[in-house]
Motif scaffolding. Structure first.
Motif, PDB file in Angstrom:
ATOM      1  N   LEU A 142      39.536  38.979  36.345  1.00 28.03           N
ATOM      2  CA  LEU A 142      40.527  38.062  37.815  1.00 28.03           C
ATOM      3  C   LEU A 142      40.545  37.584  39.165  1.00 28.03           C
ATOM      4  CD1 LEU A 142      44.046  40.342  36.453  1.00 28.03           C
ATOM      5  CD2 LEU A 142      42.949  37.756  35.399  1.00 28.03           C
ATOM      6  N   ILE A 143      40.914  36.031  39.429  1.00 32.01           N
ATOM      7  CA  ILE A 143      39.836  35.423  40.560  1.00 32.01           C
ATOM      8  C   ILE A 143      41.581  35.052  41.536  1.00 32.01           C
ATOM      9  CG2 ILE A 143      39.326  34.013  41.675  1.00 32.01           C
ATOM     10  CD1 ILE A 143      37.450  33.967  39.853  1.00 32.01           C
ATOM     11  N   TYR A 144      42.270  35.642  42.427  1.00 28.19           N
ATOM     12  CA  TYR A 144      43.531  35.121  43.168  1.00 28.19           C
ATOM     13  C   TYR A 144      43.232  34.094  43.846  1.00 28.19           C
ATOM     14  CZ  TYR A 144      45.490  39.714  40.588  1.00 28.19           C
ATOM     15  OH  TYR A 144      45.629  40.628  39.228  1.00 28.19           O
ATOM     16  N   GLN A 145      43.772  32.668  43.972  1.00 28.31           N
ATOM     17  CA  GLN A 145      43.864  32.391  44.894  1.00 28.31           C
ATOM     18  C   GLN A 145      44.854  31.225  45.441  1.00 28.31           C
ATOM     19  OE1 GLN A 145      41.408  28.834  44.039  1.00 28.31           O
ATOM     20  NE2 GLN A 145      40.655  27.936  46.041  1.00 28.31           N
ATOM     21  N   ASN A 200      34.753  29.738  30.858  1.00 34.80           N
ATOM     22  CA  ASN A 200      35.997  29.145  30.398  1.00 34.80           C
ATOM     23  C   ASN A 200      37.222  29.667  31.032  1.00 34.80           C
ATOM     24  OD1 ASN A 200      37.256  28.142  28.849  1.00 34.80           O
ATOM     25  ND2 ASN A 200      37.593  29.108  27.225  1.00 34.80           N
ATOM     26  N   ALA A 201      36.787  29.893  32.634  1.00 38.86           N
ATOM     27  CA  ALA A 201      38.224  30.201  33.426  1.00 38.86           C
ATOM     28  C   ALA A 201      39.268  29.798  32.807  1.00 38.86           C
ATOM     29  CB  ALA A 201      37.586  30.487  34.605  1.00 38.86           C
ATOM     30  N   LYS A 202      40.806  30.360  32.526  1.00 35.54           N
ATOM     31  CA  LYS A 202      41.529  29.908  32.201  1.00 35.54           C
ATOM     32  C   LYS A 202      43.385  30.513  33.635  1.00 35.54           C
ATOM     33  CE  LYS A 202      40.703  29.882  27.514  1.00 35.54           C
ATOM     34  NZ  LYS A 202      40.775  30.316  26.779  1.00 35.54           N
ATOM     35  N   ARG A 203      43.849  29.566  34.047  1.00 29.21           N
ATOM     36  CA  ARG A 203      44.991  29.941  34.316  1.00 29.21           C
ATOM     37  C   ARG A 203      45.771  30.696  34.028  1.00 29.21           C
ATOM     38  NH1 ARG A 203      44.559  24.946  38.884  1.00 29.21           N
ATOM     39  NH2 ARG A 203      43.342  25.245  39.632  1.00 29.21           N
ATOM     40  N   ILE A 204      46.310  31.932  34.558  1.00 27.38           N
ATOM     41  CA  ILE A 204      47.177  32.334  33.463  1.00 27.38           C
ATOM     42  C   ILE A 204      48.146  32.917  34.311  1.00 27.38           C
ATOM     43  CG2 ILE A 204      45.649  33.788  32.503  1.00 27.38           C
ATOM     44  CD1 ILE A 204      46.156  36.060  34.509  1.00 27.38           C
ATOM     45  N   ASP A 213      41.505  34.073  34.110  1.00 27.93           N
ATOM     46  CA  ASP A 213      41.168  34.963  34.255  1.00 27.93           C
ATOM     47  C   ASP A 213      40.043  34.373  34.027  1.00 27.93           C
ATOM     48  OD1 ASP A 213      40.062  36.274  31.636  1.00 27.93           O
ATOM     49  OD2 ASP A 213      41.471  36.535  30.926  1.00 27.93           O
ATOM     50  N   ASN A 214      39.004  35.177  34.715  1.00 27.02           N
ATOM     51  CA  ASN A 214      37.862  34.591  34.383  1.00 27.02           C
ATOM     52  C   ASN A 214      36.181  35.732  33.786  1.00 27.02           C
ATOM     53  OD1 ASN A 214      35.676  33.711  35.711  1.00 27.02           O
ATOM     54  ND2 ASN A 214      35.000  34.485  37.357  1.00 27.02           N
ATOM     55  N   SER A 215      37.322  36.526  32.415  1.00 22.83           N
ATOM     56  CA  SER A 215      36.336  37.481  31.643  1.00 22.83           C
ATOM     57  C   SER A 215      35.246  36.627  31.363  1.00 22.83           C
ATOM     58  CB  SER A 215      37.495  37.789  30.740  1.00 22.83           C
ATOM     59  OG  SER A 215      38.100  37.125  29.815  1.00 22.83           O
ATOM     60  N   ASP A 263      53.571  43.006  42.774  1.00 23.53           N
ATOM     61  CA  ASP A 263      53.366  43.901  41.786  1.00 23.53           C
ATOM     62  C   ASP A 263      52.499  43.243  41.207  1.00 23.53           C
ATOM     63  OD1 ASP A 263      52.838  45.888  39.604  1.00 23.53           O
ATOM     64  OD2 ASP A 263      54.626  46.706  39.440  1.00 23.53           O
ATOM     65  N   ILE A 264      51.086  43.640  41.168  1.00 19.89           N
ATOM     66  CA  ILE A 264      50.058  42.740  39.935  1.00 19.89           C
ATOM     67  C   ILE A 264      49.744  43.598  38.700  1.00 19.89           C
ATOM     68  CG2 ILE A 264      50.144  40.994  41.395  1.00 19.89           C
ATOM     69  CD1 ILE A 264      46.816  42.252  41.914  1.00 19.89           C
ATOM     70  N   SER A 265      50.287  44.515  38.704  1.00 24.17           N
ATOM     71  CA  SER A 265      49.394  45.499  37.615  1.00 24.17           C
ATOM     72  C   SER A 265      49.451  45.206  36.048  1.00 24.17           C
ATOM     73  CB  SER A 265      50.621  46.673  37.373  1.00 24.17           C
ATOM     74  OG  SER A 265      51.953  46.286  37.388  1.00 24.17           O
ATOM     75  N   THR A 266      50.808  43.581  35.779  1.00 17.43           N
ATOM     76  CA  THR A 266      50.598  42.545  34.909  1.00 17.43           C
ATOM     77  C   THR A 266      50.483  41.682  35.229  1.00 17.43           C
ATOM     78  OG1 THR A 266      52.364  44.731  34.051  1.00 17.43           O
ATOM     79  CG2 THR A 266      51.854  42.913  32.888  1.00 17.43           C
ATOM     80  N   PRO A 267      49.132  41.104  35.469  1.00 13.92           N
ATOM     81  CA  PRO A 267      48.940  40.356  36.276  1.00 13.92           C
ATOM     82  C   PRO A 267      50.381  39.179  35.816  1.00 13.92           C
ATOM     83  CG  PRO A 267      47.001  41.250  36.175  1.00 13.92           C
ATOM     84  CD  PRO A 267      48.099  42.262  35.051  1.00 13.92           C
ATOM     85  N   ALA A 268      50.280  38.990  34.298  1.00 21.25           N
ATOM     86  CA  ALA A 268      50.599  37.715  33.219  1.00 21.25           C
ATOM     87  C   ALA A 268      51.790  37.475  34.370  1.00 21.25           C
ATOM     88  CB  ALA A 268      50.186  37.887  32.332  1.00 21.25           C
ATOM     89  N   SER A 269      52.476  38.729  34.127  1.00 16.77           N
ATOM     90  CA  SER A 269      54.173  38.458  34.734  1.00 16.77           C
ATOM     91  C   SER A 269      54.654  39.558  35.606  1.00 16.77           C
ATOM     92  CB  SER A 269      54.770  39.412  33.082  1.00 16.77           C
ATOM     93  OG  SER A 269      54.485  40.908  32.701  1.00 16.77           O
TER      94      SER A 269
END
Length: 75
Positions: free
Chosen positions: A13-16, A33-37, A27-29, A67-73
């Motif tokens: 993951l990238i945090y900007q 094809n990086a995607k903003r989540i 999401d830079n996995s 808390d970023i343990s679950t980045p999508a939420s």
């Protein structure tokens, strides 16, 4: 991104920081094809730092812990 700020990479993951607006989570996995989540709206954000599962940023003059343990939420 309106005003690009600092970038922090953790795992795939990238945090900007989008200065003054908030933080984009990308999401830079698959780098081609990086995607903003997610986007965390944090008025006045200028800096970011991550330790463990917590992202730290400012809200003008205050320190915010997210808390970023679950980045999508995030919480």
């Amino acid at each position: 991104v309106v005003t690009a700020g600092k970038i922090y990479a953790k795992g795939s993951l990238i945090y900007q920081c989008d200065v003054g607006r908030g933080i984009h989570i990308i999401d830079n996995s698959v780098p081609v094809n990086a995607k903003r989540i997610a986007f965390l709206k944090v008025d006045g954000a200028e800096e970011i730092s991550i330790l463990g599962n917590f992202l730290y940023t400012n809200n003008y003059y205050d320190l915010i812990t997210i808390d970023i343990s679950t980045p999508a939420s995030v919480k």
